[in-house]
Design an enzyme around this catalytic site. Structure first.
Site, PDB file in Angstrom:
ATOM      1  N   HIS A 306      79.425  84.505  33.121  1.00 12.95           N
ATOM      2  CA  HIS A 306      79.356  83.823  34.430  1.00 12.95           C
ATOM      3  C   HIS A 306      77.937  83.362  34.682  1.00 12.95           C
ATOM      4  CE1 HIS A 306      79.908  83.060  38.713  1.00 12.95           C
ATOM      5  NE2 HIS A 306      81.186  82.995  38.421  1.00 12.95           N
ATOM      6  N   ASP A 363      88.807  84.845  35.948  1.00 14.04           N
ATOM      7  CA  ASP A 363      89.907  84.255  35.184  1.00 14.04           C
ATOM      8  C   ASP A 363      90.480  85.199  34.123  1.00 14.04           C
ATOM      9  OD1 ASP A 363      89.845  81.749  36.471  1.00 14.04           O
ATOM     10  OD2 ASP A 363      88.099  81.162  35.292  1.00 14.04           O
TER      11      ASP A 363
HETATM   12  C1  SDX Z   1      84.661  80.249  36.953  1.00  8.38           C
HETATM   13  O1  SDX Z   1      80.287  79.449  39.071  1.00  8.38           O
HETATM   14  C2  SDX Z   1      81.294  79.987  39.599  1.00  8.38           C
HETATM   15  O2  SDX Z   1      81.176  80.583  40.634  1.00  8.38           O
HETATM   16  C3  SDX Z   1      82.615  79.773  38.878  1.00  8.38           C
HETATM   17  C4  SDX Z   1      83.800  80.648  39.302  1.00  8.38           C
HETATM   18  C5  SDX Z   1      84.289  80.306  40.704  1.00  8.38           C
HETATM   19  O3  SDX Z   1      84.893  81.174  41.340  1.00  8.38           O
HETATM   20  O4  SDX Z   1      84.133  79.161  41.126  1.00  8.38           O
HETATM   21  O5  SDX Z   1      83.466  82.023  39.269  1.00  8.38           O
HETATM   22  C6  SDX Z   1      85.014  80.429  38.383  1.00  8.38           C
HETATM   23  O6  SDX Z   1      84.451  79.123  36.570  1.00  8.38           O
HETATM   24  C7  SDX Z   1      84.557  81.435  36.026  1.00  8.38           C
HETATM   25  C8  SDX Z   1      84.068  81.075  34.611  1.00  8.38           C
HETATM   26  C9  SDX Z   1      85.249  80.658  33.735  1.00  8.38           C
HETATM   27  N1  SDX Z   1      84.807  80.220  32.402  1.00  8.38           N
HETATM   28  C10 SDX Z   1      85.038  80.903  31.293  1.00  8.38           C
HETATM   29  O7  SDX Z   1      85.570  82.014  31.314  1.00  8.38           O
HETATM   30  C11 SDX Z   1      84.629  80.222  30.033  1.00  8.38           C
HETATM   31  C12 SDX Z   1      83.820  81.146  29.169  1.00  8.38           C
HETATM   32  N2  SDX Z   1      82.525  81.355  29.801  1.00  8.38           N
HETATM   33  C13 SDX Z   1      81.409  80.544  29.422  1.00  8.38           C
HETATM   34  O8  SDX Z   1      81.655  79.257  28.992  1.00  8.38           O
HETATM   35  C14 SDX Z   1      80.146  80.737  30.280  1.00  8.38           C
HETATM   36  O9  SDX Z   1      79.936  82.104  30.385  1.00  8.38           O
HETATM   37  C15 SDX Z   1      80.050  80.081  31.668  1.00  8.38           C
HETATM   38  C16 SDX Z   1      80.328  78.576  31.608  1.00  8.38           C
HETATM   39  C17 SDX Z   1      81.030  80.712  32.634  1.00  8.38           C
HETATM   40  C18 SDX Z   1      78.596  80.278  32.202  1.00  8.38           C
HETATM   41  O10 SDX Z   1      77.727  79.525  31.450  1.00  8.38           O
HETATM   42  P1  SDX Z   1      76.125  79.635  31.507  1.00  8.38           P
HETATM   43  O11 SDX Z   1      75.679  80.326  32.735  1.00  8.38           O
HETATM   44  O12 SDX Z   1      75.584  78.277  31.253  1.00  8.38           O
HETATM   45  O13 SDX Z   1      75.794  80.589  30.306  1.00  8.38           O
HETATM   46  P2  SDX Z   1      75.588  80.157  28.842  1.00  8.38           P
HETATM   47  O14 SDX Z   1      76.759  79.343  28.410  1.00  8.38           O
HETATM   48  O15 SDX Z   1      74.240  79.518  28.695  1.00  8.38           O
HETATM   49  O16 SDX Z   1      75.640  81.532  28.075  1.00  8.38           O
HETATM   50  C19 SDX Z   1      74.500  82.351  27.835  1.00  8.38           C
HETATM   51  C20 SDX Z   1      74.684  82.971  26.484  1.00  8.38           C
HETATM   52  C21 SDX Z   1      74.844  81.946  25.362  1.00  8.38           C
HETATM   53  O17 SDX Z   1      74.430  82.600  24.155  1.00  8.38           O
HETATM   54  P3  SDX Z   1      72.943  82.294  23.540  1.00  8.38           P
HETATM   55  O18 SDX Z   1      72.761  80.822  23.499  1.00  8.38           O
HETATM   56  O19 SDX Z   1      72.002  83.015  24.444  1.00  8.38           O
HETATM   57  O20 SDX Z   1      73.023  82.906  22.148  1.00  8.38           O
HETATM   58  O21 SDX Z   1      75.916  83.749  26.441  1.00  8.38           O
HETATM   59  C22 SDX Z   1      76.837  83.163  25.502  1.00  8.38           C
HETATM   60  C23 SDX Z   1      76.313  81.728  25.256  1.00  8.38           C
HETATM   61  O22 SDX Z   1      76.738  81.232  23.998  1.00  8.38           O
HETATM   62  N3  SDX Z   1      78.152  83.159  26.128  1.00  8.38           N
HETATM   63  C24 SDX Z   1      79.277  83.478  25.515  1.00  8.38           C
HETATM   64  C25 SDX Z   1      80.286  83.400  26.516  1.00  8.38           C
HETATM   65  N4  SDX Z   1      79.717  83.032  27.665  1.00  8.38           N
HETATM   66  C26 SDX Z   1      78.421  82.874  27.428  1.00  8.38           C
HETATM   67  N5  SDX Z   1      79.549  83.823  24.254  1.00  8.38           N
HETATM   68  C27 SDX Z   1      80.842  84.083  23.957  1.00  8.38           C
HETATM   69  N6  SDX Z   1      81.863  84.022  24.867  1.00  8.38           N
HETATM   70  C28 SDX Z   1      81.596  83.676  26.133  1.00  8.38           C
HETATM   71  N7  SDX Z   1      82.574  83.621  27.045  1.00  8.38           N
END
Ligand code: SDX
Length: 428
Positions: A306, A363
């Site tokens: 998140h 989710d």
């Molecule tokens: C919602 O913002 C809100 O409030 C949203 C929400 C709402 O109520 O409105 O809460 C609802 O959208 C929940 C999120 C649903 N999405 C997912 O479940 C999809 C999977 N999650 C990711 O795509 C991600 O965690 C996000 C999009 C939710 C957040 O993205 P960020 O803050 O930009 O974080 P990031 O992608 O930069 O991740 C940081 C690190 C990265 O690794 P490094 O580059 O440091 O090596 O964590 C890793 C990412 O690759 N990472 C994951 C991961 N989520 C982040 N690795 C594996 N699986 C994951 N799910």
């Protein structure tokens, strides 16, 4: 203690005001920085940028706290109804009994949609995604209510537009599900409350009496409350951004639905269920392999991570518990729940997820409940949108009442510098 920040640019100090919120959150106000210094700030994805000052929702991502208008999400989910929460978000206070009665009466009496809206449905090919349909239907409402095109008319007109949208959302969502099944649409029934009416229109059928299961009604209320607002997330920011151009409410919310559809945002609830099914069918339930592949960036663990929560998403905690309770009460046993729990356990104990502070989000467990209640997977994000609607509207309303400036970020340009135009015959 200083209430100013000093920034030094090219050897010159600039004093910037500090803004403090009621929960002691602090921001450096850079709104005059460019005018004073020529500099802008840079923050791709707005990771560290406050776009507004809001009274609606507070969340502390480090502590895992979420409150609507000061009330803890745990209390609201346990003790209130979705319509009470709608009132709270829209008008700032939980309603007393008379206010709730009046609010629900108005909602009940705007649930019908124009018959011609059904014809819009007819043009969608069978199997078209429910979110695409929802987005179109909400935007199409603006054609049926031309008065709503001017969002500056007066507060009464705006409130009528808001009530119409809130009231028609369940009708439209149910129509989408019925169309997906090829079943006739059911008209709303004024004898039912908001949530029961939705369940009746979705799961009832023309040939027999519908009997609402109180367990399902309670579960649905809880799910909708948990999704009702989440401050400046991607879809809400979209709604505010679109609305800041003084676009009408239906257009602004249609844009919010589009934003929610993405798999990184609300679309993740559909992805989670499909991922769990894939793990069951293709990975033979091997969650360790899934976690290893997620660490290698070969796949994303949907429902994990998140932008703001670096601790448990409090909604995911509630949903995990509810998942067990609801499935037991309605007598559903779903092997996907066991896979989800194993996957959560494996990820939470893995250094990759620990270091990055990746926890289950809202989710992760919601889809298993939706599935147990009988919703098809493709409807899951529509259900998120139905819950989020009062949040989007409250944020839109707040922005309009403050007459916030049009949203218009700046950029740092890195393309070619000025160059002479070359006639086509001379280009290679
Ligand atoms: C919602 O913002 C809100 O409030 C949203 C929400 C709402 O109520 O409105 O809460 C609802 O959208 C929940 C999120 C649903 N999405 C997912 O479940 C999809 C999977 N999650 C990711 O795509 C991600 O965690 C996000 C999009 C939710 C957040 O993205 P960020 O803050 O930009 O974080 P990031 O992608 O930069 O991740 C940081 C690190 C990265 O690794 P490094 O580059 O440091 O090596 O964590 C890793 C990412 O690759 N990472 C994951 C991961 N989520 C982040 N690795 C594996 N699986 C994951 N799910």
């Amino acid at each position: 203690m200083s209430d100013k920040a000093i920034i030094n640019l090219e050897g010159k100090p600039y004093e910037l005001p500090v803004i403090t919120g009621t929960e002691n959150e602090k921001a450096v106000d850079i709104s005059k920085l460019r005018a004073q210094s020529g500099y802008i700030t840079f923050d791709e994805g707005y990771k560290n940028t406050g776009a507004t000052i809001s009274n609606i929702t507070f969340l502390d991502g480090e502590k895992g706290i979420l409150r609507y208008r000061g009330y803890n999400i745990e209390d609201l989910a346990e003790k209130s109804s979705f319509t009470e929460v709608m009132h709270l978000l829209l008008y700032g206070e939980l309603p007393d009994a008379d206010q709730l009665k009046a609010f629900e009466y108005t909602l009940t009496h705007h649930t019908l949609v124009h018959e011609n809206l059904k014809k819009v449905f007819e043009v969608f090919p069978t199997g078209s995604h429910p979110m695409g349909q929802l987005m179109t239907m909400i935007a199409a409402l603006s054609s049926f209510y031309p008065d709503s095109l001017n969002p500056n008319k007066n507060p009464e007109a705006t409130n009528l537009t808001i009530m119409r949208l809130l009231a028609k959302m369940p009708t439209i969502a149910a129509m989408i599900q019925k169309k997906g099944k090829g079943h006739p649409v059911l008209y709303p029934q004024n004898k039912y409350d908001y949530v029961t009416n939705f369940l009746y229109m979705t799961f009832g059928n023309v040939s027999e009496e519908y009997v609402a299961d109180p367990v399902v009604v309670d579960a649905m209320n809880k799910l909708l409350i948990l999704h009702a607002d989440h401050e400046q997330n991607c879809s809400t920011s979209t709604v505010r951004m679109v609305g800041s151009s003084h676009a009408n409410l239906y257009a602004s919310i249609g844009a919010g639905v589009a934003s929610l559809w993405g798999p990184r945002h609300g679309g993740a609830n559909q992805e989670v269920l499909e991922m769990l099914e894939f793990i069951r069918d293709n990975d033979k339930g091997d969650v360790k392999k899934v976690v290893a592949e997620a660490k290698d960036k070969k796949r994303l663990l949907f429902g994990f991570g998140h932008r703001v929560y670096k601790n448990f998403d409090p909604r995911a905690k509630i949903l995990k518990k509810s998942c067990d309770e609801i499935l037991a009460k309605i007598g559903v046993s779903d092997p996907l729940l066991a896979i989800a729990k194993e996957l959560e356990e494996a990820a939470l104990n893995d250094p990759y997820f620990i270091e990055r502070k990746l926890y289950p989000n809202v989710d992760f467990y919601s889809g298993i409940i939706y599935k147990a209640l009988g919703f098809p997977t493709s409807m899951f994000t529509v259900l998120f949108a139905m819950g989020r609607l009062p949040g989007w509207i409250s944020q839109w309303k707040e922005m309009r009442e403050k007459n916030e400036d049009i949203g218009r970020p700046r950029q740092i340009y890195t393309g070619p510098v000025q160059r002479p135009f070359v006639e086509i015959a001379k280009r290679k």
